[in-house]
Write a protein that holds these residues in place. Structure first.
Motif, PDB file in Angstrom:
ATOM      1  N   ILE A   1      30.457  61.830  74.508  1.00 46.05           N
ATOM      2  CA  ILE A   1      29.668  62.745  75.412  1.00 46.05           C
ATOM      3  C   ILE A   1      30.062  64.005  75.378  1.00 46.05           C
TER       4      ILE A   1
ATOM      5  N   SER B   1      31.001  65.421  71.992  1.00 49.46           N
ATOM      6  CA  SER B   1      31.178  64.478  71.298  1.00 49.46           C
ATOM      7  C   SER B   1      30.137  63.676  70.925  1.00 49.46           C
TER       8      SER B   1
ATOM      9  N   SER C   1      36.116  60.893  71.075  1.00 50.65           N
ATOM     10  CA  SER C   1      36.275  61.495  72.293  1.00 50.65           C
ATOM     11  C   SER C   1      37.625  62.319  71.777  1.00 50.65           C
TER      12      SER C   1
ATOM     13  N   THR D   1      39.640  63.783  73.803  1.00 41.29           N
ATOM     14  CA  THR D   1      40.912  63.451  74.693  1.00 41.29           C
ATOM     15  C   THR D   1      41.369  62.051  74.544  1.00 41.29           C
ATOM     16  N   PHE D   2      40.271  61.324  74.389  1.00 42.81           N
ATOM     17  CA  PHE D   2      40.223  59.822  74.462  1.00 42.81           C
ATOM     18  C   PHE D   2      40.843  59.432  75.994  1.00 42.81           C
TER      19      PHE D   2
ATOM     20  N   THR E   1      38.178  60.587  78.608  1.00 47.29           N
ATOM     21  CA  THR E   1      36.841  61.002  78.934  1.00 47.29           C
ATOM     22  C   THR E   1      36.289  59.671  79.777  1.00 47.29           C
TER      23      THR E   1
ATOM     24  N   ARG F   1      32.627  71.553  71.894  1.00 44.36           N
ATOM     25  CA  ARG F   1      31.390  72.019  71.708  1.00 44.36           C
ATOM     26  C   ARG F   1      31.255  72.749  70.187  1.00 44.36           C
TER      27      ARG F   1
ATOM     28  N   GLN G   1      24.927  73.466  75.926  1.00 45.92           N
ATOM     29  CA  GLN G   1      26.453  73.150  76.206  1.00 45.92           C
ATOM     30  C   GLN G   1      27.111  74.378  75.438  1.00 45.92           C
TER      31      GLN G   1
ATOM     32  N   GLN H   1      36.990  75.156  79.857  1.00 44.85           N
ATOM     33  CA  GLN H   1      35.826  74.658  80.662  1.00 44.85           C
ATOM     34  C   GLN H   1      36.295  74.105  81.827  1.00 44.85           C
TER      35      GLN H   1
ATOM     36  N   VAL I   1      34.248  72.025  84.842  1.00 45.01           N
ATOM     37  CA  VAL I   1      33.798  70.580  84.902  1.00 45.01           C
ATOM     38  C   VAL I   1      34.706  69.970  85.344  1.00 45.01           C
TER      39      VAL I   1
HETATM   40  O1  F6P Z   1      33.670  67.480  80.448  1.00 42.35           O
HETATM   41  C1  F6P Z   1      33.178  68.587  79.472  1.00 42.35           C
HETATM   42  C2  F6P Z   1      34.061  68.164  78.428  1.00 42.35           C
HETATM   43  O2  F6P Z   1      35.428  68.624  78.516  1.00 42.35           O
HETATM   44  C3  F6P Z   1      33.289  68.962  77.104  1.00 42.35           C
HETATM   45  O3  F6P Z   1      34.026  70.129  76.966  1.00 42.35           O
HETATM   46  C4  F6P Z   1      33.493  68.041  75.907  1.00 42.35           C
HETATM   47  O4  F6P Z   1      32.880  68.265  74.888  1.00 42.35           O
HETATM   48  C5  F6P Z   1      33.489  66.736  76.468  1.00 42.35           C
HETATM   49  O5  F6P Z   1      33.923  66.881  77.979  1.00 42.35           O
HETATM   50  C6  F6P Z   1      33.802  65.388  76.095  1.00 42.35           C
HETATM   51  O6  F6P Z   1      35.357  65.459  75.978  1.00 42.35           O
HETATM   52  P1  F6P Z   1      35.900  64.344  74.937  1.00 42.35           P
HETATM   53  O7  F6P Z   1      35.459  64.474  73.650  1.00 42.35           O
HETATM   54  O8  F6P Z   1      37.542  64.712  75.053  1.00 42.35           O
HETATM   55  O9  F6P Z   1      35.485  62.991  75.404  1.00 42.35           O
END
Ligand code: F6P
Length: 545
Positions: free
Chosen positions: A154, A157, A207, A209-210, A212, A269, A350, A498, A501
């Protein structure tokens, strides 16, 4: 630099004066007075021609805008970004996406380490994997070839890969289809999974961060879907991960050998060029992906080296500053006259709004000027038949970016001329309109004339490239990236964090726990009654009632 400093900078003050003294000048008078204006206010680089002459610019204002860029330290900040400095100050990180598209052999260091070899290694891994999928060396657990790829991710990503999948349509592999699962909505998963055979499907869990929640929830649904259809042992053949978080990938039960890594100096982004672009490479091939990187890199070099007066990202960025900060434009429309760029407005939304949608500057002070405009748009000519009415006759000022290509992508030549004729006509109509005088000469009844006047004098840019190629796409995206950076620099914003969010993510977790009866957090009256209503109806109403 503090906000007071920005308002007190000599070029800023001079621009304010220019704006106050603008009087009754219109785009029409500007063109009449300076017939060579289109040449004067246009520039070209990396296969993209930018005509920004249909903006409220004079040579003096143009000079002041560039002075403002200099006074705000654009060159220094740009050089710091390309040097791998921690320009993302609030997260104490570099913003080094330029290293993702640097040719192999280049030296680009973050914290004393040359990152280009790691980048190349991941690109090599991606190319090898792509080759294996295309050749059938990598197959699903039952031995069937992979024909469907689902990118689960999302935000950054997702938006880049989805936009690129459309933009690179002409270069798509004929036997591989890519789908995108972003929203955490069972309807989306159901819709996509109905189109696929598990035995032929590969999921990319993308992702940074893995962690989300949307992505992890969808990944779990997908895992269950594969396990139910093919057995638990089939999972490793049907899942790969793209992330900076190897530990989380492992604990999700995925083989780290099937993980494509990237680094914390790649913002979401800005990540299409990283392994986040794996679906893009799979959908096309390594050569196409490399061409796109070459376009990005060419724009990086242009941004670093070209004088400000010919520097496309600087020009695009400073014209946006002029319209936004001095003419109070609240939004900006992105209008690609290319079917394949349908998702470009969403991608740029974005890019600009997450990067520069801030009200605190780098030094923690409240901004005293407007920051990012609202970005929106649709491909032409669809937009013409819906919202262009407002652009032409509405009460709001919406500067537009028209994006078009000289060469058609299909061999059906005629529609392309019609498409482009529309683009040129719209920019012309916005700028020069149609007066009551002309309408009268045409015999339009007097009572109807006010309704039919097109006031004109509405600013726009035209970006005209020779052809929509992977290289041009890279250059175009690089252009917007650096234009966003230019604007953030003027506002002294950290364009790479960011934080805004985060709150919504935390609150959704709390509400979810409340819904499950695990907690009972305090909520305001509105949220409380909404939750109560939801709770009451959740299990009693049937769909459609
Ligand atoms: O919620 C915003 C965000 O952190 C974006 O900056 C990022 O592109 C998206 O969520 C997805 O994050 P990730 O790639 O860690 O799942």
């Amino acid at each position: 630099m503090s906000k007071t400093a920005l308002l007190e900078l000599a070029p800023w003050r001079a621009l304010k004066e220019q704006r106050a003294r603008w009087g009754s000048w219109t785009l029409e008078t500007l063109f009449r007075e300076h017939p060579g204006r289109a040449t004067e206010f246009s520039a070209e680089a990396c296969g993209i021609y930018l005509d920004y002459s249909k903006n409220w610019l004079t040579p003096e204002i143009f000079g002041l805008l560039l002075d403002l860029a200099r006074a705000c330290g654009l060159k220094e900040r740009r050089d710091a970004m390309f040097a791998g400095d921690h320009v993302n100050r609030t997260e104490s990180r570099a913003a080094f996406h330029a290293a993702l598209r640097a040719p192999s052999g280049t030296v680009m260091c973050v914290d004393g380490e040359n990152v280009v070899p790691q980048v190349q290694e991941v690109l090599h891994h991606m190319a090898e994997f792509t080759g294996n999928i295309h050749s059938g060396n990598w197959r699903g657990a039952t031995g069937r070839r992979i024909r469907q790829v689902v990118n689960i991710g999302i935000g950054g990503s997702y938006l880049g890969p989805e936009m690129a999948y459309g933009a690179l349509r002409q270069w798509r592999h004929p036997d591989l289809h890519v789908h995108f699962l972003a929203n955490v909505d069972g309807a989306a998963f159901r819709d996509i999974s109905r189109q696929m055979d598990p035995a032929e499907t590969l999921f990319i869990v993308a992702s940074k961060t893995f962690t989300t929640l949307e992505t992890m929830t969808n990944a779990r649904l997908a895992r269950q879907w594969i396990a139910e259809a093919l057995g638990e042992q089939a999972v490793p053949r049907h899942f790969v991960a793209v992330s900076t978080n190897a530990e989380a990938v492992r604990s999700f039960g995925m083989d780290p050998a099937h993980m494509f890594g990237f680094w914390d100096w790649v913002g979401g982004r800005y990540s299409l060029d990283s392994a986040i672009g794996l679906s893009t490479m799979l959908a096309t091939d390594n050569g196409v992906f490399q061409e796109m990187l070459r376009g990005f890199h060419a724009m990086d070099c242009h941004f670093r080296e070209a004088p400000l007066e010919q520097n496309l990202p600087v020009l695009l960025g400073m014209v946006a500053i002029w319209n936004n900060n001095f003419w109070d434009a609240e939004s900006q429309a992105i209008l690609p006259y290319a079917y394949d760029l349908a998702r470009l407005p969403a991608y740029l939304q974005q890019l600009q709004m997450e990067s520069n949608g801030k009200s605190i500057d780098m030094d923690g002070r409240q901004l005293q000027v407007r920051s990012a405009p609202i970005i929106w748009g649709e491909p032409g000519t669809d937009g013409q038949h819906s919202f262009y009415q407002l652009l032409h006759q509405g009460t709001r000022l919406v500067p537009c970016d028209f994006i078009g290509f000289c060469q058609p992508l299909s061999d059906l030549g005629d529609p392309h001329d019609l498409l482009m004729a529309n683009m040129f006509a719209q920019a012309e109509a916005l700028a020069f309109g149609k007066s009551d005088e002309v309408l009268r000469k045409e015999g339009v009844p007097e009572w109807q004339i006010p309704h039919r006047i097109s006031p004109g004098n509405r600013p726009s840019n035209v970006l005209l490239a020779d052809a929509l190629t992977p290289y041009t796409i890279g250059a175009l995206l690089g252009l917007y990236e650096h234009s966003v950076f230019t604007q953030g620099t003027i506002w002294n914003i950290d364009s790479f964090d960011q934080w805004g969010v985060e709150l919504g993510k935390v609150l959704s977790q709390r509400i979810l726990q409340d819904m499950r009866g695990e907690t009972a957090h305090f909520h305001d009256g509105s949220t409380r009654s909404l939750l109560q209503r939801y709770h009451e109806k959740r299990h009693t109403s049937s769909a459609g009632e």
